[in-house]
Design an enzyme around this catalytic site. Structure first.
Site, PDB file in Angstrom:
ATOM      1  CE  LYS A  82       7.023  70.142  22.728  1.00  0.00           C
ATOM      2  NZ  LYS A  82       6.941  69.751  21.291  1.00  0.00           N
TER       3      LYS A  82
ATOM      4  CE1 TYR B 188      11.916  70.897  19.830  1.00  0.00           C
ATOM      5  CE2 TYR B 188      11.187  73.140  20.260  1.00  0.00           C
ATOM      6  CZ  TYR B 188      11.061  71.788  20.460  1.00  0.00           C
ATOM      7  OH  TYR B 188      10.067  71.298  21.285  1.00  0.00           O
TER       8      TYR B 188
ATOM      9  CG  ASN C 134       4.024  67.762  20.007  1.00  0.00           C
ATOM     10  OD1 ASN C 134       4.452  68.634  20.741  1.00  0.00           O
ATOM     11  ND2 ASN C 134       4.794  67.095  19.173  1.00  0.00           N
TER      12      ASN C 134
ATOM     13  CG  HIS D  52      11.285  68.092  24.555  1.00  0.00           C
ATOM     14  ND1 HIS D  52      11.745  67.884  23.281  1.00  0.00           N
ATOM     15  CD2 HIS D  52      12.328  67.829  25.386  1.00  0.00           C
ATOM     16  CE1 HIS D  52      13.028  67.519  23.348  1.00  0.00           C
ATOM     17  NE2 HIS D  52      13.407  67.480  24.612  1.00  0.00           N
TER      18      HIS D  52
ATOM     19  CD  GLU E 149      16.933  67.498  24.712  1.00  0.00           C
ATOM     20  OE1 GLU E 149      16.106  66.898  25.438  1.00  0.00           O
ATOM     21  OE2 GLU E 149      16.892  67.460  23.469  1.00  0.00           O
TER      22      GLU E 149
HETATM   23  P1  IDP Z   1       9.758  65.170  19.026  1.00  0.00           P
HETATM   24  O1  IDP Z   1       9.211  66.318  19.850  1.00  0.00           O
HETATM   25  O2  IDP Z   1       8.780  64.019  18.956  1.00  0.00           O
HETATM   26  O3  IDP Z   1      11.135  64.738  19.454  1.00  0.00           O
HETATM   27  P2  IDP Z   1      10.992  66.555  16.746  1.00  0.00           P
HETATM   28  O4  IDP Z   1      11.125  66.003  15.376  1.00  0.00           O
HETATM   29  O5  IDP Z   1      12.214  66.681  17.589  1.00  0.00           O
HETATM   30  O6  IDP Z   1       9.875  65.684  17.500  1.00  0.00           O
HETATM   31  O7  IDP Z   1      10.294  67.977  16.585  1.00  0.00           O
HETATM   32  C1  IDP Z   1      10.236  68.881  17.649  1.00  0.00           C
HETATM   33  C2  IDP Z   1       8.875  69.520  17.709  1.00  0.00           C
HETATM   34  O8  IDP Z   1       8.648  70.293  16.509  1.00  0.00           O
HETATM   35  C3  IDP Z   1       7.698  68.547  17.742  1.00  0.00           C
HETATM   36  O9  IDP Z   1       7.458  68.044  19.042  1.00  0.00           O
HETATM   37  C4  IDP Z   1       6.564  69.417  17.242  1.00  0.00           C
HETATM   38  O10 IDP Z   1       6.125  70.327  18.261  1.00  0.00           O
HETATM   39  C5  IDP Z   1       7.270  70.219  16.156  1.00  0.00           C
HETATM   40  N1  IDP Z   1       7.178  69.564  14.832  1.00  0.00           N
HETATM   41  C6  IDP Z   1       7.920  68.513  14.401  1.00  0.00           C
HETATM   42  N2  IDP Z   1       7.573  68.151  13.147  1.00  0.00           N
HETATM   43  C7  IDP Z   1       6.593  68.995  12.773  1.00  0.00           C
HETATM   44  C8  IDP Z   1       5.805  69.139  11.567  1.00  0.00           C
HETATM   45  O11 IDP Z   1       5.962  68.398  10.578  1.00  0.00           O
HETATM   46  N3  IDP Z   1       4.863  70.138  11.552  1.00  0.00           N
HETATM   47  C9  IDP Z   1       4.687  70.978  12.622  1.00  0.00           C
HETATM   48  N4  IDP Z   1       5.393  70.886  13.764  1.00  0.00           N
HETATM   49  C10 IDP Z   1       6.341  69.912  13.854  1.00  0.00           C
HETATM   50 MG    MG Z   2      12.907  65.763  19.347  1.00  0.00          MG
END
Ligand code: IDP
Ligand code: MG
Length: 133
Positions: free
Chosen positions: A9, A49, A112, A115, A126
């Site tokens: 990212k 997303y 974070n 992905h 994807e």
């Molecule tokens: P993942 O990346 O671990 O699969 P997902 O639930 O698919 O997690 O969420 C996609 C992305 O959205 C996360 O990697 C993060 O960047 C963001 N995200 C997910 N949950 C939150 C939250 O509660 N607060 C802020 N950002 C979030």
């Molecule tokens: Mg995810």
């Protein structure tokens, strides 16, 4: 051989830790089968997303994900979908264990660094979305 969609990212590239993260992936024994820099737009992010597009943090996520280029990758290896999820660490920063990529580099949940597809089925969807193959 199983494959997964991995995306470094914008924060990983801005912070200059893309090489360190790729090293962790290679050290695990996985192969970078393809890679390209991409500047994402809102449309592809709404698709990618879709499962969280109605969440209050979604606009912030789009701002972040469009703030600079990402490095899109196809990564191959045995059970690589599950293996990469373990290497990445949990989504929430406070649950990401030390030793994982997110646990070692992330101090908030939105930014974070990485992905990784969450199932073999989604990996293929994807890879098609970002590489067209
Ligand atoms: P993942 O990346 O671990 O699969 P997902 O639930 O698919 O997690 O969420 C996609 C992305 O959205 C996360 O990697 C993060 O960047 C963001 N995200 C997910 N949950 C939150 C939250 O509660 N607060 C802020 N950002 C979030
Ligand atoms: Mg995810």
């Amino acid at each position: 051989m199983e494959r997964t969609y991995i995306m470094l990212k914008p924060d990983a590239l801005k912070r200059g830790v893309a090489g360190e993260i790729i090293s962790r992936i290679e050290r695990k024994g996985y192969k970078i089968a393809d890679a390209k820099m991409m500047q994402l737009g809102e449309a592809i992010l709404k698709e990618h997303y879709a499962h969280i597009a109605d969440k209050p943090f979604f606009p912030e996520l789009v701002d972040y994900m469009t703030s600079g280029p990402v490095l899109a990758m196809i990564v191959e290896g045995p059970d690589v979908v599950q293996g990469m999820r373990i290497l990445m660490g949990a989504t929430k920063w406070e649950e990401a264990a030390p030793g994982t990529i997110r646990g070692d580099y992330a101090n908030c949940t939105t930014e974070n660094l990485i992905h990784g597809s969450d199932s073999v089925e989604n990996a293929e969807i994807e890879i098609k979305r970002f590489f067209g193959k």
